[in-house]
Design an enzyme around this catalytic site. Structure first.
Site, PDB file in Angstrom:
ATOM      1  N   LYS A   1      -1.480  -2.863   8.024  1.00 57.88           N
ATOM      2  CA  LYS A   1      -2.438  -2.427   9.080  1.00 57.88           C
ATOM      3  C   LYS A   1      -2.512  -3.281  10.152  1.00 57.88           C
ATOM      4  CE  LYS A   1      -5.947  -1.402   5.460  1.00 57.88           C
ATOM      5  NZ  LYS A   1      -7.254  -1.642   4.703  1.00 57.88           N
TER       6      LYS A   1
ATOM      7  N   HIS B   1      -3.765   3.658  -6.345  1.00 55.83           N
ATOM      8  CA  HIS B   1      -4.158   2.360  -5.839  1.00 55.83           C
ATOM      9  C   HIS B   1      -4.099   1.041  -6.717  1.00 55.83           C
ATOM     10  CE1 HIS B   1      -4.543   0.071  -1.933  1.00 55.83           C
ATOM     11  NE2 HIS B   1      -5.850  -0.566  -2.513  1.00 55.83           N
TER      12      HIS B   1
ATOM     13  N   HIS C   1      -3.422  -9.404   3.305  1.00 59.13           N
ATOM     14  CA  HIS C   1      -4.686  -9.592   3.738  1.00 59.13           C
ATOM     15  C   HIS C   1      -4.922 -10.516   4.811  1.00 59.13           C
ATOM     16  CE1 HIS C   1      -6.234  -8.373  -0.782  1.00 59.13           C
ATOM     17  NE2 HIS C   1      -5.981  -7.334   0.030  1.00 59.13           N
TER      18      HIS C   1
ATOM     19  N   ARG D   1      -1.577  -1.708  -6.842  1.00 59.17           N
ATOM     20  CA  ARG D   1      -1.454  -2.722  -6.081  1.00 59.17           C
ATOM     21  C   ARG D   1      -2.414  -3.819  -6.673  1.00 59.17           C
ATOM     22  NH1 ARG D   1      -1.191  -4.495  -0.471  1.00 59.17           N
ATOM     23  NH2 ARG D   1      -3.328  -5.179   0.257  1.00 59.17           N
TER      24      ARG D   1
ATOM     25  N   ARG E   1       0.861  -1.289  -0.033  1.00 60.21           N
ATOM     26  CA  ARG E   1      -0.012  -0.067   0.017  1.00 60.21           C
ATOM     27  C   ARG E   1       0.830   1.234   0.072  1.00 60.21           C
ATOM     28  NH1 ARG E   1      -1.946  -3.647   3.832  1.00 60.21           N
ATOM     29  NH2 ARG E   1      -3.956  -4.407   3.563  1.00 60.21           N
TER      30      ARG E   1
ATOM     31  N   TYR F   1      -9.836 -10.888  -6.793  1.00 67.52           N
ATOM     32  CA  TYR F   1      -9.130 -10.646  -7.648  1.00 67.52           C
ATOM     33  C   TYR F   1      -9.338 -11.982  -8.940  1.00 67.52           C
ATOM     34  CZ  TYR F   1      -6.672  -6.961  -5.422  1.00 67.52           C
ATOM     35  OH  TYR F   1      -6.251  -5.717  -4.671  1.00 67.52           O
TER      36      TYR F   1
END
Length: 300
Positions: free
Chosen positions: A173, A246, A272, A249, A149, A281
């Site tokens: 994150k 973005h 993730h 990514r 990211r 995806y």
């Protein structure tokens, strides 16, 4: 706990115990504050007076104001978490958002760059060897080559880069860390940038720190700064459709899957927490296969 402490205490809980990012905290705060405004309009003085009928009235209001299904789903999730926290703290006994049903989120497939678009972007950052161009080259090679990211790229320190194993320690994150590998293109770009770009600017302005990416004054480059650099690269590439940084990514993940990578590996590389976040995806790759088939097969 007094009523006026509900929201501040919940925000502390998100920050300290859940390690949520600033942007996530802001989203939760805005959702709960909007709900509080709605309660005031309905002459409901306390969060503890909310029941299922109030919730249904709130959802009706959101529908009348034509909020998207995604926005409604996010608000419900925020408020469900908020009331779960109040129950945990012993100020409420039942979660009025537990059994709320709502329309599923819109299925929005991630947009990605096509090969010719990526080539146009790389042409921009390889047109000269000026210090800031060398930095932009690292930004593009980094985001496309690792799938991290933009916010994660802004946190990279020189000490996070292991050139021996060609891997970078990424802080994602919730302060979760992971190592992502990188290839020879990024390795070369970093080496040239450090010698002829970063060092030049650092010595010029007498600023020395450990941040990998720096601005034109040799200060650490912020997340907003990286997005600005990417926007300028995209503008110089003269790409015609509406695009967003973005998408690099998304392109990283799509290209891996299109070339045979397994889902679990892509999940780990992207950072993730759930495989379901990565599975979106597969819809992109299936659509890519279908488009290719319809375009090239004589019996399509």
């Amino acid at each position: 706990m007094e009523e006026e402490q509900f929201l501040p205490k919940f925000m502390d809980y998100l920050r300290v115990e859940r390690n949520y990012s600033d942007n996530t905290e802001i989203a939760y705060f805005e959702d709960i504050h909007d709900f509080q405004t709605f309660l005031n309009q309905q002459a409901i003085e306390s969060f503890t007076e909310v029941d299922y009928l109030v919730v249904r009235l709130y959802l009706t209001m959101l529908n009348e104001r034509q909020f998207s299904r995604t926005s409604v789903a996010r608000k419900i999730s925020s408020l469900r978490s908020f009331y779960h926290f109040l129950i945990r703290e012993g100020v409420f006994s039942d979660n009025p958002f537990t059994y709320v049903s709502h329309a599923k989120k819109d299925l929005r497939l991630p947009k990605f760059f096509y090969n010719e678009e990526m080539e146009a972007l790389f042409q921009v950052v390889y047109q000269n060897d000026e210090p800031l161009t060398l930095r932009d080259r690292v930004i593009l090679e980094l985001l496309y080559g690792t799938g991290i990211r933009v916010s994660e790229a802004a946190q990279i320190q020189l000490s996070d880069i292991d050139t021996a194993y060609q891997a970078i320690l990424i802080k994602g994150k919730g302060n979760k860390e992971r190592y992502v590998p990188f290839g020879s293109f990024l390795e070369d770009a970093i080496q040239i940038y450090l010698e002829n770009g970063r060092n030049v600017l650092s010595n010029k302005y007498h600023k020395h720190h450990d941040a990998l990416l720096i601005n034109h004054y040799a200060d650490p480059l912020s997340t907003r700064g990286i997005r600005y650099c990417l926007t300028k690269i995209i503008e110089k590439a003269a790409l015609t459709r509406k695009i967003h940084p973005h998408m690099l990514r998304h392109t990283f993940a799509t290209d891996l899957l299109n070339n045979g990578a397994d889902m679990r590996t892509v999940q780990e590389l992207l950072g993730h927490a759930s495989l379901s976040s990565t599975q979106i995806y597969t819809h992109v790759t299936k659509e890519h296969l279908k488009t290719t088939y319809m375009k090239h097969h004589p019996r399509a």
